[in-house]
Structures are given as structure tokens and as C-alpha cells.
Design a protein around this motif. Sequence first.
Motif, mmCIF file in Angstrom:
data_model
loop_
_atom_site.group_PDB
_atom_site.id
_atom_site.type_symbol
_atom_site.label_atom_id
_atom_site.label_comp_id
_atom_site.label_asym_id
_atom_site.label_seq_id
_atom_site.Cartn_x
_atom_site.Cartn_y
_atom_site.Cartn_z
ATOM 1 N N ASN A 234 3.556 -13.184 25.632
ATOM 2 C CA ASN A 234 4.505 -12.242 25.033
ATOM 3 C C ASN A 234 4.384 -12.302 23.513
ATOM 4 O O ASN A 234 4.088 -13.352 22.950
ATOM 5 C CB ASN A 234 5.939 -12.574 25.423
ATOM 6 N N LEU A 235 4.646 -11.177 22.862
ATOM 7 C CA LEU A 235 4.585 -11.114 21.400
ATOM 8 C C LEU A 235 5.823 -10.404 20.883
ATOM 9 O O LEU A 235 6.262 -9.398 21.453
ATOM 10 C CB LEU A 235 3.339 -10.349 20.941
ATOM 11 N N ALA A 236 6.387 -10.919 19.801
ATOM 12 C CA ALA A 236 7.457 -10.225 19.090
ATOM 13 C C ALA A 236 7.119 -10.182 17.610
ATOM 14 O O ALA A 236 6.478 -11.091 17.072
ATOM 15 C CB ALA A 236 8.797 -10.918 19.301
ATOM 16 N N LEU A 237 7.554 -9.102 16.968
ATOM 17 C CA LEU A 237 7.490 -8.969 15.516
ATOM 18 C C LEU A 237 8.925 -8.765 15.043
ATOM 19 O O LEU A 237 9.673 -7.988 15.636
ATOM 20 C CB LEU A 237 6.629 -7.770 15.111
ATOM 21 N N TRP A 238 9.309 -9.460 13.963
ATOM 22 C CA TRP A 238 10.701 -9.388 13.518
ATOM 23 C C TRP A 238 10.800 -9.654 12.028
ATOM 24 O O TRP A 238 10.021 -10.424 11.453
ATOM 25 C CB TRP A 238 11.554 -10.413 14.264
ATOM 26 N N GLN A 239 11.762 -9.003 11.420
ATOM 27 C CA GLN A 239 12.230 -9.353 10.083
ATOM 28 C C GLN A 239 13.680 -8.905 9.967
ATOM 29 O O GLN A 239 14.143 -8.070 10.744
ATOM 30 C CB GLN A 239 11.404 -8.679 8.991
ATOM 31 N N ARG A 240 14.392 -9.486 9.043
ATOM 32 C CA ARG A 240 15.645 -8.891 8.621
ATOM 33 C C ARG A 240 15.271 -7.659 7.808
ATOM 34 O O ARG A 240 14.454 -7.764 6.881
ATOM 35 C CB ARG A 240 16.447 -9.875 7.765
ATOM 36 N N PRO A 241 15.817 -6.500 8.147
ATOM 37 C CA PRO A 241 15.370 -5.278 7.471
ATOM 38 C C PRO A 241 15.386 -5.418 5.952
ATOM 39 O O PRO A 241 16.394 -5.802 5.354
ATOM 40 C CB PRO A 241 16.379 -4.236 7.954
ATOM 41 N N GLY A 242 14.237 -5.146 5.353
ATOM 42 C CA GLY A 242 14.107 -5.217 3.904
ATOM 43 C C GLY A 242 13.760 -6.576 3.362
ATOM 44 O O GLY A 242 13.475 -6.712 2.164
ATOM 45 N N ALA A 243 13.763 -7.603 4.189
ATOM 46 C CA ALA A 243 13.457 -8.960 3.723
ATOM 47 C C ALA A 243 11.946 -9.099 3.477
ATOM 48 O O ALA A 243 11.139 -8.450 4.131
ATOM 49 C CB ALA A 243 13.916 -9.994 4.743
ATOM 50 N N PRO A 244 11.549 -9.989 2.569
ATOM 51 C CA PRO A 244 10.124 -10.119 2.229
ATOM 52 C C PRO A 244 9.376 -11.097 3.140
ATOM 53 O O PRO A 244 8.684 -11.996 2.671
ATOM 54 C CB PRO A 244 10.163 -10.600 0.777
ATOM 55 N N PHE A 245 9.519 -10.926 4.436
ATOM 56 C CA PHE A 245 8.757 -11.731 5.385
ATOM 57 C C PHE A 245 8.558 -10.946 6.669
ATOM 58 O O PHE A 245 9.268 -9.983 6.958
ATOM 59 C CB PHE A 245 9.449 -13.074 5.692
ATOM 60 N N LEU A 246 7.573 -11.387 7.452
ATOM 61 C CA LEU A 246 7.339 -10.876 8.796
ATOM 62 C C LEU A 246 7.162 -12.056 9.724
ATOM 63 O O LEU A 246 6.331 -12.936 9.459
ATOM 64 C CB LEU A 246 6.095 -9.989 8.852
ATOM 65 N N CYS A 247 7.944 -12.099 10.803
ATOM 66 C CA CYS A 247 7.761 -13.113 11.837
ATOM 67 C C CYS A 247 6.770 -12.590 12.872
ATOM 68 O O CYS A 247 6.939 -11.481 13.394
ATOM 69 C CB CYS A 247 9.085 -13.455 12.509
ATOM 70 N N ILE A 248 5.767 -13.383 13.150
ATOM 71 C CA ILE A 248 4.773 -13.091 14.183
ATOM 72 C C ILE A 248 4.984 -14.144 15.255
ATOM 73 O O ILE A 248 4.652 -15.318 15.065
ATOM 74 C CB ILE A 248 3.358 -13.114 13.602
ATOM 75 N N GLU A 249 5.555 -13.727 16.396
ATOM 76 C CA GLU A 249 6.132 -14.663 17.350
ATOM 77 C C GLU A 249 5.444 -14.567 18.719
ATOM 78 O O GLU A 249 5.744 -13.661 19.495
ATOM 79 C CB GLU A 249 7.620 -14.385 17.523
ATOM 80 N N PRO A 250 4.569 -15.495 19.046
ATOM 81 C CA PRO A 250 4.024 -15.563 20.404
ATOM 82 C C PRO A 250 4.915 -16.424 21.291
ATOM 83 O O PRO A 250 5.334 -17.510 20.897
ATOM 84 C CB PRO A 250 2.648 -16.204 20.190
ATOM 85 N N TRP A 251 5.196 -15.934 22.502
ATOM 86 C CA TRP A 251 6.149 -16.585 23.399
ATOM 87 C C TRP A 251 5.587 -16.719 24.806
ATOM 88 O O TRP A 251 4.695 -15.976 25.211
ATOM 89 C CB TRP A 251 7.425 -15.756 23.538
ATOM 90 N N HIS A 252 6.198 -17.640 25.552
ATOM 91 C CA HIS A 252 6.093 -17.666 27.013
ATOM 92 C C HIS A 252 7.522 -17.744 27.535
ATOM 93 O O HIS A 252 8.063 -18.810 27.792
ATOM 94 C CB HIS A 252 5.276 -18.843 27.519
ATOM 95 N N GLY A 253 8.148 -16.570 27.640
ATOM 96 C CA GLY A 253 9.565 -16.484 27.980
ATOM 97 C C GLY A 253 10.245 -15.523 27.039
ATOM 98 O O GLY A 253 9.800 -15.334 25.899
ATOM 99 N N MET A 254 11.316 -14.905 27.518
ATOM 100 C CA MET A 254 12.043 -13.935 26.711
ATOM 101 C C MET A 254 13.534 -14.045 26.990
ATOM 102 O O MET A 254 13.963 -14.806 27.855
ATOM 103 C CB MET A 254 11.541 -12.521 27.009
ATOM 104 N N ALA A 255 14.311 -13.244 26.258
ATOM 105 C CA ALA A 255 15.754 -13.218 26.471
ATOM 106 C C ALA A 255 16.078 -12.758 27.887
ATOM 107 O O ALA A 255 15.274 -12.098 28.558
ATOM 108 C CB ALA A 255 16.413 -12.278 25.459
ATOM 109 N N ALA A 256 17.268 -13.111 28.346
ATOM 110 C CA ALA A 256 17.740 -12.621 29.639
ATOM 111 C C ALA A 256 17.881 -11.104 29.594
ATOM 112 O O ALA A 256 18.070 -10.495 28.539
ATOM 113 C CB ALA A 256 19.082 -13.256 29.973
ATOM 114 N N HIS A 257 17.782 -10.478 30.771
ATOM 115 C CA HIS A 257 17.945 -9.031 30.859
ATOM 116 C C HIS A 257 19.385 -8.638 30.575
ATOM 117 O O HIS A 257 20.325 -9.278 31.053
ATOM 118 C CB HIS A 257 17.561 -8.539 32.257
#
Length: 289
Positions: A234-257
Amino acid sequence: MSTLTRIESEALTVEVSALGAEMQSLTTRDGRAWLWNGDAAFWSGRSPVLFPIVGKAPDDTLSIGGKPYPMKQHGFARRSTFALSASGTGFCRHELTADAETRAVYPFDFRLALEHRLDGHRLSVTATVRNEGADPMPYGIGFHPAFRWPLPGGEGKPHVVVLDNGAEPPLSRLHDGLLAADHLPSPFQAGRLELEHDLFDADAMIFPDGAGNGLTYGPPDGPSLTFRFENLPNLALWQRPGAPFLCIEPWHGMAAHAGGTAELTERPFTVALAPGESAAYGFSVELPA
């Protein structure tokens, strides 16, 4: 202040905190910093490990075998103090083991080891999970590293994420922190995503399937970072909108439905280790020469 361990190669320097076994800095020999600095005005994290869940549980409560346990988003490992079990010039290994405090919220005997290793311009981070108990052990695990946006030397240039496999994986979103049931059209075109801050107005961009085992992040005509993932579908991309970073997040598992069960074994991509078994998960990032 948590203890820091410093490791070096001929090209890179990394500092890792005992708190969460979390990387605190990643710099090249020319002094350029590539990891997010943890400015709490945006987000105080830098590179947390997510265990024994990725994402949220309904009402911050897990169900394990029908019994409720309190569990905050992304689990407890990122807020736990790890023991430094081994280190050398270019590597360090931290370990977290079950104790009375962890068993109160996660009733399993586990060992979680985090190793950071440098080889030239490459950083590799490996998590090894071992079930040291007598029962099957369900869990999720993931990485949440944040890199500067723009990258050093990429100021004023558009940044892109390019998947190695050239795919257009479907997009999932969160609803109140839980995984929405519907899939949305992919924002990738032939494996390429042009990054804009408004992509994150609706929180993280999550790709449950199809993003592959590697990607490149950075400006097309500037310095970029090259990632490889191991056993992390699994892959996620995230930032706080406008913040000067990008999270590149590889996972094995995700949030509950959203609207689904709190049962740990029913969460998407949950792993289950038999007694005595171990499993390894990792990512590497190659920095510019």
C-alpha cells in the motif's frame, strides 16, 4: 530529550532517536537537509513507524477477539522508547518488546526491530516483526517519512511523483480518518503525478493496490529521491495542506473501513504471524550524488 544515535557513510549522515526509533535528520555531506525538520507549526513528526496499526480505529478502539482495546491512530510504537541493540559507523538497530503497558492495549508478545543502514548515497530502513507469543498475532505496519517539498536545489520548480511501474492505481480517501469504501479515479497519468498542494485538501491520498515497489520524487529537471519498497503493498502520499513537506508512506495495512468493524483481523491488509514467525518490511531511498 531522547537519546540520538548518529550514523554516517561517505555521502550521508542520519540521526535516529530512541523515541519511536524515528529518524530525525538525513543530510548529505554538503550540509543539505532532505528530511522534514518536524516544525510543530505544521507537523511534529519526521519519520515515524506505524505499529501495530496503520491509520485510525473506530472511536480509537480496536477489537481483538471481540474484546475492546484503546488504540490511537497509527499505534503506540511511534511514542514508545526503543532500546539500542546494535550500532556501527553506518548502521543502528533499535528494538521494542512487549511489556505490561503494551499488553494492556495490544495483548501479544512481540519484538519490533528497526534498522537504519547507510551505503553510499542510499539509506535503507528495515522493520522486523516477530511473534514471541503462543497465539497468532495480527497487526499492521507502515512507514511515514516526510521529505522536504521543495527538495534542496529544487526551489521554485514543480515536483512530481513517478511510479516505476507506470501504473494508474485507483485512489482511496479517508472519511473522519477511516477508509472510505469507494475508489476514485487515479490522479496518476501513465505513472506520473504532478504535485499540487490542493491535492491534500481532503487529507491523505491512499493507493491500496497497484502503486508498485518503487517511485521517484522531485522536480523533473532537478535533484530527486529514488525509493524502493519491500513487502509493503500500500502507498499513501500526505502533507498538511501548504506545508513544505511530502510524506511518502509505504504500508502493509490501512485504516479501518468507515462504517465497518473495529476488529483488528478485519482491517485491510492486516498481517497475521504464527507463533515464532518473523516478517520483514522495508524501504530504501537513494539521494542525489
